[in-house]
Design an enzyme around this catalytic site. Structure first.
Site, PDB file in Angstrom:
ATOM      1  N   HIS A 152       0.799  -1.227   0.000  1.00 46.99           N
ATOM      2  CA  HIS A 152       0.000   0.000   0.000  1.00 46.99           C
ATOM      3  C   HIS A 152       0.828   1.272   0.000  1.00 46.99           C
ATOM      4  O   HIS A 152       0.281   2.367  -0.033  1.00 46.99           O
ATOM      5  CB  HIS A 152      -0.953   0.021   1.196  1.00 46.99           C
TER       6      HIS A 152
HETATM    7  C1  UD1 Z   1      -1.896   5.329   6.187  1.00 47.66           C
HETATM    8  C2  UD1 Z   1      -0.564   5.771   6.767  1.00 47.66           C
HETATM    9  C3  UD1 Z   1       0.475   4.680   6.549  1.00 47.66           C
HETATM   10  C4  UD1 Z   1      -0.016   3.364   7.090  1.00 47.66           C
HETATM   11  C5  UD1 Z   1      -1.364   3.040   6.466  1.00 47.66           C
HETATM   12  C6  UD1 Z   1      -1.925   1.749   6.997  1.00 47.66           C
HETATM   13  C7  UD1 Z   1      -0.121   8.185   6.632  1.00 47.66           C
HETATM   14  C8  UD1 Z   1       0.657   9.217   5.944  1.00 47.66           C
HETATM   15  N1  UD1 Z   1      -0.050   6.964   6.090  1.00 47.66           N
HETATM   16  O1  UD1 Z   1      -1.738   5.188   4.792  1.00 47.66           O
HETATM   17  O2  UD1 Z   1       1.657   5.037   7.231  1.00 47.66           O
HETATM   18  O3  UD1 Z   1       0.917   2.357   6.791  1.00 47.66           O
HETATM   19  O4  UD1 Z   1      -2.273   4.108   6.785  1.00 47.66           O
HETATM   20  O5  UD1 Z   1      -3.105   1.420   6.320  1.00 47.66           O
HETATM   21  O6  UD1 Z   1      -0.759   8.453   7.632  1.00 47.66           O
HETATM   22  N2  UD1 Z   1      -9.187   4.872   2.310  1.00 47.66           N
HETATM   23  C9  UD1 Z   1     -10.397   4.265   2.292  1.00 47.66           C
HETATM   24  N3  UD1 Z   1     -10.942   3.881   3.482  1.00 47.66           N
HETATM   25  C10 UD1 Z   1     -10.325   4.094   4.671  1.00 47.66           C
HETATM   26  C11 UD1 Z   1      -9.072   4.734   4.675  1.00 47.66           C
HETATM   27  C12 UD1 Z   1      -8.499   5.104   3.493  1.00 47.66           C
HETATM   28  O7  UD1 Z   1     -11.002   4.053   1.245  1.00 47.66           O
HETATM   29  O8  UD1 Z   1     -10.871   3.703   5.717  1.00 47.66           O
HETATM   30  C13 UD1 Z   1      -8.562   5.251   1.021  1.00 47.66           C
HETATM   31  C14 UD1 Z   1      -8.900   6.651   0.605  1.00 47.66           C
HETATM   32  O9  UD1 Z   1      -9.004   6.677  -0.768  1.00 47.66           O
HETATM   33  C15 UD1 Z   1      -7.667   7.416   1.039  1.00 47.66           C
HETATM   34  C16 UD1 Z   1      -6.569   6.396   0.816  1.00 47.66           C
HETATM   35  O10 UD1 Z   1      -7.164   5.151   1.141  1.00 47.66           O
HETATM   36  O11 UD1 Z   1      -7.490   8.581   0.333  1.00 47.66           O
HETATM   37  C17 UD1 Z   1      -5.359   6.608   1.652  1.00 47.66           C
HETATM   38  O12 UD1 Z   1      -5.703   6.688   3.034  1.00 47.66           O
HETATM   39  P1  UD1 Z   1      -4.724   7.483   4.036  1.00 47.66           P
HETATM   40  O13 UD1 Z   1      -5.194   7.326   5.433  1.00 47.66           O
HETATM   41  O14 UD1 Z   1      -4.504   8.857   3.531  1.00 47.66           O
HETATM   42  O15 UD1 Z   1      -3.359   6.732   3.847  1.00 47.66           O
HETATM   43  P2  UD1 Z   1      -2.995   5.175   3.816  1.00 47.66           P
HETATM   44  O16 UD1 Z   1      -2.489   4.850   2.466  1.00 47.66           O
HETATM   45  O17 UD1 Z   1      -4.084   4.332   4.379  1.00 47.66           O
END
Ligand code: UD1
Length: 362
Positions: free
Chosen positions: A205
């Site tokens: 991811h």
């Molecule tokens: C985040 C953390 C990363 C961690 C990961 C674990 C930061 C910078 N990154 O990355 O260190 O390893 O979590 O999962 O904080 N989304 C959903 N549903 C959710 C959450 C996210 O659909 O419940 C999608 C959305 O499109 C979102 C994308 O995932 O924009 C990224 O989510 P985000 O929390 O920004 O970062 P992660 O890639 O999950």
């Protein structure tokens, strides 16, 4: 003593559970759990609260997704209101996600004492958002709880006073140790019709792997090749799912490369226990596989958890897919890396943190 734990993203939940539980044994400690809402899908958040036995969050800031600036700023604005209203004696933050640094910045400005659980880890790669989050949080925290000696070395080099640094071990492993017996009872192994040590488990991811179309295509092509030698199970993070949907060449998942929705904690742990190997870019899974003695191939150029390479089963393969495939073959030939469990990864890190906090205050 009023303590507020602030968590937001999936890997935070396994880390807060043992600390919350250990602190609850002390009279005179009241605790609140705040969820920023960074992760909000049921299979990224709620299922973990249930399986880890966490209480419902007392407060949910419901910030959701956004750019780094938007997400960080929204957490700061909402959390500041809560912090001013609740006036905690201590705030605890976990790991390296945006929720961690946003909470920490607000605490520093409001002069609320702050503890960072999983302090001191460094990849020395400032292109990673998590590295920035780690560096900043550690500079402004008052209690720095490190999982391994390398964390102490990094913090001392950055000028953090020694008296703020506490080597306590790995809270993620506390949760693993506690839930291993329950995970063994998960039905997923039978549901997926698996045989022990006859499949690989994949998670990816990181933006550096999945946001770039060329990298993602190269990795998926390599996984398809590897799946001819060993079946692969790949539970897909929402970020990765969204990126896969944009690829021109649709992915031909088949019986040997199986793409699943994100799994809950217990099911994922069950799969990890009996995997022949793990292919990942996650930090936590590098640690869990080291504890479980499962060979781990990390698709990154570096790791902030070098102890998993020095002592554990982890091999950094970078984004070189030939290297990845070659390492898979080595493992299948029985030449996978053996390892040992690092010191203090014993299921008691949360207890050590609670002792330090409670006795410091007295
Ligand atoms: C985040 C953390 C990363 C961690 C990961 C674990 C930061 C910078 N990154 O990355 O260190 O390893 O979590 O999962 O904080 N989304 C959903 N549903 C959710 C959450 C996210 O659909 O419940 C999608 C959305 O499109 C979102 C994308 O995932 O924009 C990224 O989510 P985000 O929390 O920004 O970062 P992660 O890639 O999950």
């Amino acid at each position: 003593m009023k303590i507020i734990h602030v968590v937001g993203a999936r890997p935070n939940f396994m880390k807060v559970a043992p600390v919350l539980k250990s602190l609850s044994k002390f009279n005179g400690v009241s605790q609140l759990l705040v969820h920023t809402g960074q992760h909000y899908d049921a299979n990224m958040s709620e299922v973990f609260f249930q399986q880890l036995g966490l209480p419902e969050p007392d407060i949910n800031l419901e910030v959701g997704s956004g750019s780094h600036a938007v997400q960080t700023a929204q957490i700061m604005m909402s959390w500041e209101e809560v912090a001013l209203r609740e006036r905690p004696d201590l705030v605890l933050v976990y790991g390296d996600v945006n929720s961690t640094v946003a909470t920490a910045l607000v605490c520093a400005k409001l002069q609320i004492p702050l503890g960072h659980v999983e302090a001191g880890l460094r990849s020395f790669d400032r292109t990673m958002p998590e590295e920035i989050n780690r560096l900043l949080t550690d500079q402004i925290a008052d209690f720095l709880f490190t999982p391994s000696e390398d964390g102490n070395v990094n913090l001392l080099r950055e000028g953090v006073p020694a008296e703020k640094i506490h080597l306590v071990g790995n809270v993620m492993i506390d949760t693993l140790v506690r839930l291993l017996p329950i995970a063994r009872g998960s039905q997923i192994f039978n549901d997926l019709n698996l045989r022990s040590k006859n499949y690989g488990l994949v998670t990816l991811h990181r933006p550096s792997n999945v946001d770039d179309t060329a990298s993602l295509t190269a990795i998926m092509t390599a996984l398809q090749g590897i799946s001819r030698d060993i079946p692969l199970i790949f539970p897909i993070h929402p970020r990765t799912r969204a990126r896969l949907d944009t690829l021109d060449k649709p992915l031909s998942a088949n019986g040997r490369l199986r793409l699943l929705e994100p799994l809950g904690y217990l099911d994922f742990l069950r799969l990890q226990i009996d995997a022949a190997l793990v292919i990942t870019d996650s930090g936590g899974i590098q640690e869990e596989s080291t504890f479980l003695g499962v060979p781990c191939l990390t698709v990154r150029e570096n790791t902030e958890r070098p102890i998993t390479v020095e002592m554990g089963t982890n091999v950094i393969v970078g984004q070189d897919m030939d290297h990845l495939s070659a390492e898979v073959l080595r493992i299948l030939e029985g030449k996978g890396k053996a390892g040992t469990i690092p010191p203090l990864w014993d299921g008691r890190a949360g207890e050590r943190i609670a002792e330090i906090i409670v006795h410091f205050k007295q």
